[in-house]
Design an enzyme around this catalytic site. Structure first.
Site, mmCIF file in Angstrom:
data_model
loop_
_atom_site.group_PDB
_atom_site.id
_atom_site.type_symbol
_atom_site.label_atom_id
_atom_site.label_comp_id
_atom_site.label_asym_id
_atom_site.label_seq_id
_atom_site.Cartn_x
_atom_site.Cartn_y
_atom_site.Cartn_z
ATOM 1 N N HIS A 153 0.827 -1.306 -0.146
ATOM 2 C CA HIS A 153 -0.075 -0.157 0.083
ATOM 3 C C HIS A 153 0.919 1.327 0.107
ATOM 4 C CE1 HIS A 153 -3.946 2.082 1.132
ATOM 5 N NE2 HIS A 153 -3.075 2.945 1.040
ATOM 6 N N HIS A 205 1.538 5.341 -1.975
ATOM 7 C CA HIS A 205 0.983 6.620 -2.853
ATOM 8 C C HIS A 205 2.059 7.202 -3.677
ATOM 9 C CE1 HIS A 205 -3.280 6.509 -1.309
ATOM 10 N NE2 HIS A 205 -2.625 5.967 -0.172
ATOM 11 N N GLN A 262 -9.638 9.202 -4.920
ATOM 12 C CA GLN A 262 -9.416 10.117 -3.536
ATOM 13 C C GLN A 262 -10.744 10.883 -3.012
ATOM 14 O OE1 GLN A 262 -5.947 10.718 -1.498
ATOM 15 N NE2 GLN A 262 -7.797 10.979 -0.411
ATOM 16 N N HIS A 284 -9.162 1.586 0.356
ATOM 17 C CA HIS A 284 -9.334 2.238 1.551
ATOM 18 C C HIS A 284 -10.426 2.028 2.063
ATOM 19 C CE1 HIS A 284 -5.737 4.231 -0.577
ATOM 20 N NE2 HIS A 284 -5.330 4.887 0.490
ATOM 21 N N GLU A 286 -10.976 4.447 7.155
ATOM 22 C CA GLU A 286 -9.720 5.015 7.844
ATOM 23 C C GLU A 286 -10.168 6.192 8.742
ATOM 24 O OE1 GLU A 286 -6.788 6.538 5.049
ATOM 25 O OE2 GLU A 286 -5.483 6.766 6.555
ATOM 26 N N ASP A 306 2.403 3.287 2.836
ATOM 27 C CA ASP A 306 1.462 4.110 2.606
ATOM 28 C C ASP A 306 2.040 5.307 2.196
ATOM 29 O OD1 ASP A 306 -1.017 5.220 2.478
ATOM 30 O OD2 ASP A 306 -1.596 5.277 4.629
#
Ligand code: FE2
Length: 430
Positions: free
Chosen positions: A57, A59, A152, A210, A213, A309
């Site tokens: 995971h 970005h 997102q 996701h 969270e 992440d």
């Protein structure tokens, strides 16, 4: 005649004194005192040889953007998302590619040879998608980059996102993402999970969302995700990232939820460095840790990986692509301090995410790809304790990174000249 032999290797499963023979980019032999000869030999000197680290995971579109255009003052997930929203219109293809390529260099140097990166698709230009598809092709000889189409700003909340996400899949992005807890309501979050799972089922793609969270004990999109994974026959192809709300959920409810996740074949991906820093920001004391229930998920039979992440982005100011740092944080936060628990934390940054990503030929057995890391450690626990130096990193049998052994020189009369931090463990410790 082999291409390369690594002599006297220790493996993560406890086997010692093995030789690894490599031919044409694959492991050709794995046995003690291998009689074959090779063009080149390396003495591993009893140190740990492992398949590469895998980050489940990440970005990569946001990495190394820390401070642009400003820093996250509250330290929360939501300010990070707002900050990323401020930065997005200013992004260029060149800077996205340059930052991602720099991060890939860091990754390879740390023996991290496979990364699943979410890429934001809430931009009609799909600038980040195109940049990361370019990077994926560039780095393929030395790193597997798997991309997730990640809305997102919410696939329902942000107009046009479903269309952009679908276009990203058409361009070659291979996993369907989502962010149900960021949709406007619980109901829309649940609806987004349905829509995205059906899209993945239609296209035969994996899902990685996701999910929950937040510190909200009533955020329950994981239940919906497990339901649709089961309903659509997606077992083994769905991952739920973060699951931080589970930290705060009622224990009775969790006792029902865990078997549902296991039954649906949904994997969990915790992100210890990020969960421990972003969650609990609205708490006084005691302050929640936020990370999901890793030991309990494992005990229920759920695959659990740890992801990095973020590295130097709107959500996190630190990081270096070191999955041993991630494993160490996961170990501490989850209190997985038994020998078995520590071994599971090492697996959470190696073989478990490799399975979740579906990496072909991953592992240490004849026929597997000769993607290997020689660490300055005797076993996985020592590797985590020392964030061990990656002495050699091999991709398809070829050295792609190397480092000298870590050691400090002492300048104390009567003391040995040099110390490293390895320590002979008793063999029978459990
Ligand atoms: Fe994430």
């Amino acid at each position: 005649m082999l291409d390369l032999i690594l002599r006297n290797c220790s493996l993560a499963d406890g086997r010692r004194g093995l030789d690894i023979g490599i031919l044409d980019g694959r492991i050709a032999a794995l046995e003690p005192s291998l009689a074959a000869r090779a063009h080149e030999e390396v003495d591993a000197a009893g140190q740990l040889v492992t398949p590469p680290f895998v980050d489940a995971h990440f970005h990569m579109d946001a990495t190394l953007s820390y401070g642009l255009p400003r820093v996250n003052r509250s330290g929360t997930l939501l300010e990070g998302i707002a900050l990323w929203g401020e930065l997005k219109p200013r992004l260029t293809q060149e800077t996205l590619v340059a930052r991602a390529m720099t991060y890939c260099d860091w990754a390879v140097a740390q023996g991290l040879l496979a990364i699943r990166s979410h890429v934001d698709v809430c931009d009609p230009r799909l600038l980040a998608v195109e940049a990361l598809l370019h990077v994926k092709a560039q780095v393929q000889p030395y790193l597997d980059l798997q991309l997730v189409a990640f809305p997102q700003d919410g696939v329902l909340r942000c107009p046009g996102s479903l269309e952009h996400l679908t276009r990203a899949l058409d361009l070659g992005v291979e996993v369907v993402g989502g962010i149900p807890h960021f949709e406007r309501t619980q109901a829309e979050g649940a609806e987004s999970v349905r829509i995205l799972c059906e899209l993945a089922a239609e296209r035969g793609l994996p899902v990685d969302m996701h999910c929950d969270e937040s510190d909200d004990p009533f955020s329950r999109h994981i239940e919906t995700l497990a339901y649709h994974a089961q309903r659509l026959g997606l077992q083994g192809r769905v991952a739920a990232s973060h699951l931080t709300s589970m930290h705060s959920m009622d224990n009775n409810y969790v006792s029902k939820l865990l078997p549902l996740i296991a039954e649906a074949g949904v994997a969990a991906i915790a992100n210890p460095l990020i969960n421990i820093t972003l969650q609990g920001r609205h708490d006084g004391y005691p302050r929640r840790r936020g990370m999901t229930r890793v030991p309990e998920l494992l005990a229920a039979g759920v695959s659990v990986a740890f992801g990095h992440d973020c590295v130097m982005d709107p959500w996190y100011a630190l990081g270096s692509g070191d999955m041993l740092e991630v494993a160490a944080m996961g170990l501490h936060v989850a209190q997985m301090t038994s020998q078995a628990g520590m071994a599971a934390c090492f697996a959470a940054v190696t073989e478990t995410p490799a399975r979740i990503l579906g990496l072909e030929g991953y592992g240490l057995a004849p026929g597997c790809r000769a993607d290997l890391v020689l660490l300055q450690a005797r076993d996985p626990v020592e590797a985590i304790r020392l964030r061990a130096t990656r002495r050699l990193v091999l991709r398809a049998g070829r050295v792609v990174a190397s480092a000298p052994p870590a050691a400090s020189r002492l300048h104390i009369p009567g003391r040995p000249e040099c110390v490293n931090f390895q320590w002979e463990m008793r063999e029978d410790v459990e």
